[in-house]
Design an enzyme around this catalytic site. Structure first.
Site, short mmCIF file in Angstrom:
data_model
loop_
_atom_site.label_atom_id
_atom_site.label_comp_id
_atom_site.label_asym_id
_atom_site.label_seq_id
_atom_site.Cartn_x
_atom_site.Cartn_y
_atom_site.Cartn_z
N HIS A 135 -1.55 2.58 -4.83
CA HIS A 135 -2.52 3.64 -4.65
C HIS A 135 -1.81 4.88 -4.10
O HIS A 135 -0.73 4.79 -3.52
CB HIS A 135 -3.61 3.21 -3.66
CG HIS A 135 -4.52 2.15 -4.18
ND1 HIS A 135 -5.31 2.33 -5.30
CD2 HIS A 135 -4.77 0.88 -3.74
CE1 HIS A 135 -6.01 1.23 -5.53
NE2 HIS A 135 -5.70 0.33 -4.60
N CYS A 170 -2.61 7.42 -7.91
CA CYS A 170 -3.54 8.56 -8.00
C CYS A 170 -3.02 9.72 -7.17
O CYS A 170 -2.33 9.54 -6.16
CB CYS A 170 -4.92 8.16 -7.51
SG CYS A 170 -5.78 7.02 -8.63
#
Length: 316
Positions: free
Chosen positions: A144, A192
């Site tokens: 992430h 992301c």
């Protein structure tokens, strides 16, 4: 024209300076922090030295050694912070990345769910290895990611904590890792980069063609500390990176197209820049998210993003 006048003009033009600044290069470390100041102080006695077999203006990096170098693959699937969802595609993504870099004659090393300290220690350990017998380094990081709103700093997630993205490459700059100075360092980051929405723009072809107008040198040389580095992100700054289980994809969209193209091109000795352009094009054109129609990320597009200070072409 007097010699005194020539001397005065030469003196006035002698020093380079910062664009927008009024002093010479001696002041270029200001506002860059303690590390830059320490480096500048150490460099007074002479800049660090690294050895190379490459001419300064050569158009290609040497890529003839086998193995070409290490390919570090960091995959994160589980997180102590329960606000971070598990990434069940991590094992699949790591395997296809491993196979792709093995096909390119790199030596893959795969690591799962490292803590922040373990990750930093591993990167530092690799930077301290003897790299004199290799041609390059590759790092694939999958996890992430997020952006700190206060200062717009990009972060990636280890198992137990966040860390600035720059930690992935800070140990491999030319002065910290002389064995890789002048050699390409390639970073591929599946994470992301923010919450923005990208619905794309529909492109149509006109019925009739409408033209579109749009306004070898054998001597020593010096390279900047951050030369010879390529960073390729899964998405544009501020936007998310997607995973999928459709159309043959079984995990991260970016890693799927990256691994597929690297592996397929391994035997044809292509330019890396052409491969990555194809990866960018395929992610951007072939993929569109399919989520609940009420979700703002339904029918979103994704485009990879490259930042490069490479000085030469890479041919595999």
């Amino acid at each position: 024209m007097s010699s005194a006048g020539d001397a005065a003009r030469a003196e006035a033009q002698r020093a380079d300076g910062r664009d927008g600044g009024n002093k010479g290069t001696a002041s270029t470390t200001e506002n860059r922090g303690k590390r830059a100041e320490e480096y500048a102080q150490n460099a007074i006695c002479g800049r660090p030295t690294a050895h190379t077999v490459v001419d300064g203006l050569s158009e290609r990096y040497p890529m003839s050694r086998r193995p070409r170098g290490a390919a570090l693959i960091f995959a994160h699937s589980e997180f102590e912070d329960k606000a971070l969802k598990p990434r069940p595609s991590a094992a699949h993504d790591a395997e296809i990345a491993r196979a792709a870099f093995e096909a390119l004659d790199f030596q893959p090393e795969v690591f799962f769910d490292l803590t922040k300290d373990e990750l930093v220690r591993k990167l530092r350990e690799v930077s301290q290895r003897d790299h004199s017998g290799c041609d390059a380094l590759a790092v694939v990081f999958m996890s992430h990611g997020e952006v700190k709103a206060r200062n717009n700093m990009e972060l990636v997630c280890a198992k137990d904590d966040r860390l600035p993205t720059k930690e992935l490459w800070i140990n491999f700059t030319a002065e910290r890792c002389p064995g890789l100075a002048g050699k390409p360092k390639l970073y591929f980051i599946q994470a992301c980069r923010g919450p923005e929405v990208d619905k794309g723009v529909s492109m149509t072809r006109p019925a009739f063609g409408i033209p579109v107008q749009t306004d070898s040198i054998q001597e020593d040389y010096v390279i900047p500390l951050h030369a010879d580095q390529l960073d390729m992100w899964a998405s544009y700054p501020g936007f998310p990176a997607f995973t999928s289980e459709r159309k043959g994809i079984q995990g991260s969209v970016f890693i799927h197209f990256l691994a597929e193209n690297l592996k397929n091109c391994a035997s044809t000795s292509p330019r890396l820049s052409s491969i990555l352009l194809k990866v960018t094009r395929e992610v951007a054109v072939l993929y569109e998210s399919e989520i609940d129609s009420q979700n703002p990320y339904h029918k979103n597009k994704q485009v990879p993003y490259i930042h490069s200070t490479l000085l030469r072409e890479i041919y595999f």
